[in-house]
Scaffold this active site. Structure first.
Site, PDB file in Angstrom:
ATOM      1  N   HIS A   1      -3.727  -4.858   7.522  1.00 54.68           N
ATOM      2  CA  HIS A   1      -3.891  -3.744   8.462  1.00 54.68           C
ATOM      3  C   HIS A   1      -3.033  -3.970   9.709  1.00 54.68           C
ATOM      4  O   HIS A   1      -3.228  -4.932  10.439  1.00 54.68           O
ATOM      5  CB  HIS A   1      -5.340  -3.513   8.892  1.00 54.68           C
ATOM      6  CG  HIS A   1      -5.531  -2.110   9.382  1.00 54.68           C
ATOM      7  ND1 HIS A   1      -5.895  -1.074   8.551  1.00 54.68           N
ATOM      8  CD2 HIS A   1      -5.317  -1.572  10.598  1.00 54.68           C
ATOM      9  CE1 HIS A   1      -5.933   0.046   9.246  1.00 54.68           C
ATOM     10  NE2 HIS A   1      -5.575  -0.227  10.474  1.00 54.68           N
TER      11      HIS A   1
ATOM     12  N   HIS B   1       0.974   6.223   1.850  1.00 51.43           N
ATOM     13  CA  HIS B   1       1.734   7.176   2.650  1.00 51.43           C
ATOM     14  C   HIS B   1       2.870   7.846   1.886  1.00 51.43           C
ATOM     15  O   HIS B   1       3.440   8.829   2.368  1.00 51.43           O
ATOM     16  CB  HIS B   1       2.199   6.531   3.949  1.00 51.43           C
ATOM     17  CG  HIS B   1       1.015   6.201   4.809  1.00 51.43           C
ATOM     18  ND1 HIS B   1       0.023   7.117   5.049  1.00 51.43           N
ATOM     19  CD2 HIS B   1       0.623   5.058   5.417  1.00 51.43           C
ATOM     20  CE1 HIS B   1      -0.922   6.558   5.793  1.00 51.43           C
ATOM     21  NE2 HIS B   1      -0.570   5.309   6.015  1.00 51.43           N
TER      22      HIS B   1
ATOM     23  N   GLU C   1     -10.749  -9.599   2.552  1.00 50.16           N
ATOM     24  CA  GLU C   1      -9.499  -9.272   3.247  1.00 50.16           C
ATOM     25  C   GLU C   1      -9.834  -9.232   4.729  1.00 50.16           C
ATOM     26  O   GLU C   1     -10.666  -8.416   5.162  1.00 50.16           O
ATOM     27  CB  GLU C   1      -8.943  -7.931   2.772  1.00 50.16           C
ATOM     28  CG  GLU C   1      -7.655  -7.566   3.508  1.00 50.16           C
ATOM     29  CD  GLU C   1      -6.992  -6.306   2.970  1.00 50.16           C
ATOM     30  OE1 GLU C   1      -7.195  -5.956   1.787  1.00 50.16           O
ATOM     31  OE2 GLU C   1      -6.269  -5.662   3.760  1.00 50.16           O
TER      32      GLU C   1
ATOM     33  N   THR D   1      -8.135   3.281   8.199  1.00 48.61           N
ATOM     34  CA  THR D   1      -9.350   2.467   8.206  1.00 48.61           C
ATOM     35  C   THR D   1      -9.411   1.691   9.520  1.00 48.61           C
ATOM     36  O   THR D   1      -8.597   0.810   9.763  1.00 48.61           O
ATOM     37  CB  THR D   1      -9.323   1.465   7.030  1.00 48.61           C
ATOM     38  OG1 THR D   1      -8.883   2.163   5.869  1.00 48.61           O
ATOM     39  CG2 THR D   1     -10.700   0.890   6.783  1.00 48.61           C
TER      40      THR D   1
ATOM     41  N   ARG E   1      -7.279  12.645   1.020  1.00 54.24           N
ATOM     42  CA  ARG E   1      -6.191  13.162   1.869  1.00 54.24           C
ATOM     43  C   ARG E   1      -4.813  12.715   1.404  1.00 54.24           C
ATOM     44  O   ARG E   1      -3.823  13.339   1.726  1.00 54.24           O
ATOM     45  CB  ARG E   1      -6.405  12.778   3.325  1.00 54.24           C
ATOM     46  CG  ARG E   1      -6.224  11.311   3.616  1.00 54.24           C
ATOM     47  CD  ARG E   1      -6.229  11.054   5.103  1.00 54.24           C
ATOM     48  NE  ARG E   1      -7.552  11.194   5.669  1.00 54.24           N
ATOM     49  CZ  ARG E   1      -7.966  10.531   6.763  1.00 54.24           C
ATOM     50  NH1 ARG E   1      -7.127   9.727   7.384  1.00 54.24           N
ATOM     51  NH2 ARG E   1      -9.173  10.673   7.227  1.00 54.24           N
TER      52      ARG E   1
ATOM     53  N   ASN F   1       0.858  -1.189   0.000  1.00 50.06           N
ATOM     54  CA  ASN F   1       0.000   0.000   0.000  1.00 50.06           C
ATOM     55  C   ASN F   1       0.898   1.245   0.000  1.00 50.06           C
ATOM     56  O   ASN F   1       1.691   1.445   0.923  1.00 50.06           O
ATOM     57  CB  ASN F   1      -0.884  -0.040   1.259  1.00 50.06           C
ATOM     58  CG  ASN F   1      -1.816   1.141   1.325  1.00 50.06           C
ATOM     59  OD1 ASN F   1      -1.384   2.266   1.133  1.00 50.06           O
ATOM     60  ND2 ASN F   1      -3.078   0.901   1.603  1.00 50.06           N
TER      61      ASN F   1
ATOM     62  N   GLU G   1      -8.367   0.403  -2.985  1.00 50.01           N
ATOM     63  CA  GLU G   1      -9.225   0.389  -1.789  1.00 50.01           C
ATOM     64  C   GLU G   1     -10.191   1.548  -1.916  1.00 50.01           C
ATOM     65  O   GLU G   1      -9.793   2.668  -2.277  1.00 50.01           O
ATOM     66  CB  GLU G   1      -8.380   0.627  -0.541  1.00 50.01           C
ATOM     67  CG  GLU G   1      -7.691  -0.582  -0.029  1.00 50.01           C
ATOM     68  CD  GLU G   1      -6.918  -0.230   1.237  1.00 50.01           C
ATOM     69  OE1 GLU G   1      -7.321   0.673   1.985  1.00 50.01           O
ATOM     70  OE2 GLU G   1      -5.887  -0.854   1.441  1.00 50.01           O
TER      71      GLU G   1
ATOM     72  N   ARG H   1      -9.464   7.861  -0.880  1.00 51.09           N
ATOM     73  CA  ARG H   1     -10.414   8.225   0.179  1.00 51.09           C
ATOM     74  C   ARG H   1     -11.341   9.325  -0.291  1.00 51.09           C
ATOM     75  O   ARG H   1     -10.991  10.131  -1.155  1.00 51.09           O
ATOM     76  CB  ARG H   1      -9.650   8.690   1.423  1.00 51.09           C
ATOM     77  CG  ARG H   1      -8.871   7.589   2.118  1.00 51.09           C
ATOM     78  CD  ARG H   1      -8.300   8.095   3.425  1.00 51.09           C
ATOM     79  NE  ARG H   1      -9.359   8.337   4.377  1.00 51.09           N
ATOM     80  CZ  ARG H   1      -9.679   7.508   5.376  1.00 51.09           C
ATOM     81  NH1 ARG H   1      -8.990   6.413   5.585  1.00 51.09           N
ATOM     82  NH2 ARG H   1     -10.666   7.792   6.189  1.00 51.09           N
TER      83      ARG H   1
ATOM     84  N   HIS I   1      -5.512   3.627  -1.743  1.00 51.98           N
ATOM     85  CA  HIS I   1      -6.847   3.925  -1.204  1.00 51.98           C
ATOM     86  C   HIS I   1      -7.265   5.325  -1.640  1.00 51.98           C
ATOM     87  O   HIS I   1      -6.658   6.310  -1.219  1.00 51.98           O
ATOM     88  CB  HIS I   1      -6.787   3.831   0.328  1.00 51.98           C
ATOM     89  CG  HIS I   1      -8.109   3.983   1.008  1.00 51.98           C
ATOM     90  ND1 HIS I   1      -8.257   3.798   2.355  1.00 51.98           N
ATOM     91  CD2 HIS I   1      -9.346   4.295   0.539  1.00 51.98           C
ATOM     92  CE1 HIS I   1      -9.532   3.988   2.686  1.00 51.98           C
ATOM     93  NE2 HIS I   1     -10.205   4.306   1.606  1.00 51.98           N
TER      94      HIS I   1
HETATM   95  N1  PXP Z   1      -5.709  -3.264   3.934  1.00 58.43           N
HETATM   96  C1  PXP Z   1      -6.699  -2.347   4.043  1.00 58.43           C
HETATM   97  C2  PXP Z   1      -8.059  -2.736   3.593  1.00 58.43           C
HETATM   98  C3  PXP Z   1      -6.462  -1.054   4.553  1.00 58.43           C
HETATM   99  O1  PXP Z   1      -7.464  -0.169   4.663  1.00 58.43           O
HETATM  100  C4  PXP Z   1      -5.149  -0.706   4.918  1.00 58.43           C
HETATM  101  C5  PXP Z   1      -4.857   0.680   5.383  1.00 58.43           C
HETATM  102  O2  PXP Z   1      -5.011   1.560   4.325  1.00 58.43           O
HETATM  103  C6  PXP Z   1      -4.146  -1.676   4.758  1.00 58.43           C
HETATM  104  C7  PXP Z   1      -4.451  -2.955   4.299  1.00 58.43           C
HETATM  105  C8  PXP Z   1      -2.724  -1.390   5.105  1.00 58.43           C
HETATM  106  O3  PXP Z   1      -2.627  -1.168   6.476  1.00 58.43           O
HETATM  107  P1  PXP Z   1      -1.254  -0.701   7.089  1.00 58.43           P
HETATM  108  O4  PXP Z   1      -0.950   0.631   6.493  1.00 58.43           O
HETATM  109  O5  PXP Z   1      -1.534  -0.648   8.551  1.00 58.43           O
HETATM  110  O6  PXP Z   1      -0.233  -1.727   6.705  1.00 58.43           O
END
Ligand code: PXP
Length: 245
Positions: free
Chosen positions: A191, A10, A151, A101, A49, A7, A70, A45, A43
């Protein structure tokens, strides 16, 4: 082998801090793929953001593995997804004030709406996954609406792991993985997974893919993105359980 989806939200978070063009999420996706990940997760959003509409369009063109978008069931975001057609859409709940999330989708309560959005995406050839808690009722709902992938939310496991008390949470994820697999559902998880707590989750039989963001991008600040991805891949492969902070 269990797959890794990185992901890259960030990377866009840092870019948005200045509102300019660096660092570029498309470049991040390329480096993650070169390091060997199997998909890129972003993602979009509702509050935009971090990832922007333009990022999704560019990522769709640039990503050579699979783009997993996402998204919530917000009509504006669904419109973007239907136009861009990522390989996969992972439906997640969204609260505007949350830092990330926080919970899974309530597929029981919002059955009709989630089913309608899933149908629309599936009709465009987009694979659909639901981000849900490791809970039988949620898995049954996903199954009943014809969704073929989920997931499992590993947030509670990750929190408990930090306190060294994750036995119950781990069992729940393991048991619900088996429960979903027996219904013919592909099981992913994510997550809060990091360089300490991912190893046991990657050992769960039948687990398809782990989606990891914050830990990898955080480590990348010190090691570079390729090395951060490679180290996570080693943990998933089982060769790197000693790779720690
Ligand atoms: N999976 C989903 C569905 C999420 O919403 C997120 C956070 O955006 C992640 C995975 C990744 O989570 P993390 O950034 O805590 O690794």
């Amino acid at each position: 082998m269990v797959k890794l989806g990185v992901n890259i939200d960030h990377v866009a978070t840092i870019r948005q801090a200045r509102g300019e063009s660096d660092p570029d999420p498309v470049m991040a996706a390329r480096l993650c793929e070169e390091a060997g990940c199997q998909s890129i997760v972003a993602h979009l959003r509702e509050d935009r953001r971090h990832i922007q509409d333009r990022d999704v369009v560019l990522l769709r063109k640039a990503v050579k593995t699979r783009l997993n978008l996402e998204m919530s069931v917000d009509p504006g975001v669904v419109k973007v997804a239907l136009a861009v057609r990522p390989h996969q859409a992972t439906l997640v709940p969204e609260r505007r004030q949350e830092l990330t999330t926080e919970g899974g989708l309530d597929a029981v309560r919002h059955f009709k709406r989630i089913k309608a959005v899933s149908r629309a995406l599936l009709n465009e050839g987009i694979e659909v996954s639901l981000f849900i808690a490791p809970d039988k009722k949620q898995i049954d709902a996903a199954h009943d609406m014809g969704v073929r992938a989920i997931e499992l939310h590993t947030g509670a496991y990750a929190h408990a792991f930090a306190d060294r008390l994750a036995v119950e949470e781990f069992s729940e994820i393991k048991d619900m993985t088996l429960y979903a697999l027996n219904k013919g559902i592909t099981v992913n998880a994510g997550h809060g997974l990091n360089y300490d707590n991912t190893y046991p989750i990657a050992r769960i039989k039948g687990m398809h893919e782990l989606n990891i963001g914050h830990a990898i991008v955080s480590r990348a600040v010190f090691t570079g993105l390729e090395k951060a991805v490679e180290e996570m891949l080693l943990i998933i492969k089982g060769a790197g359980q000693k790779v720690r902070k």
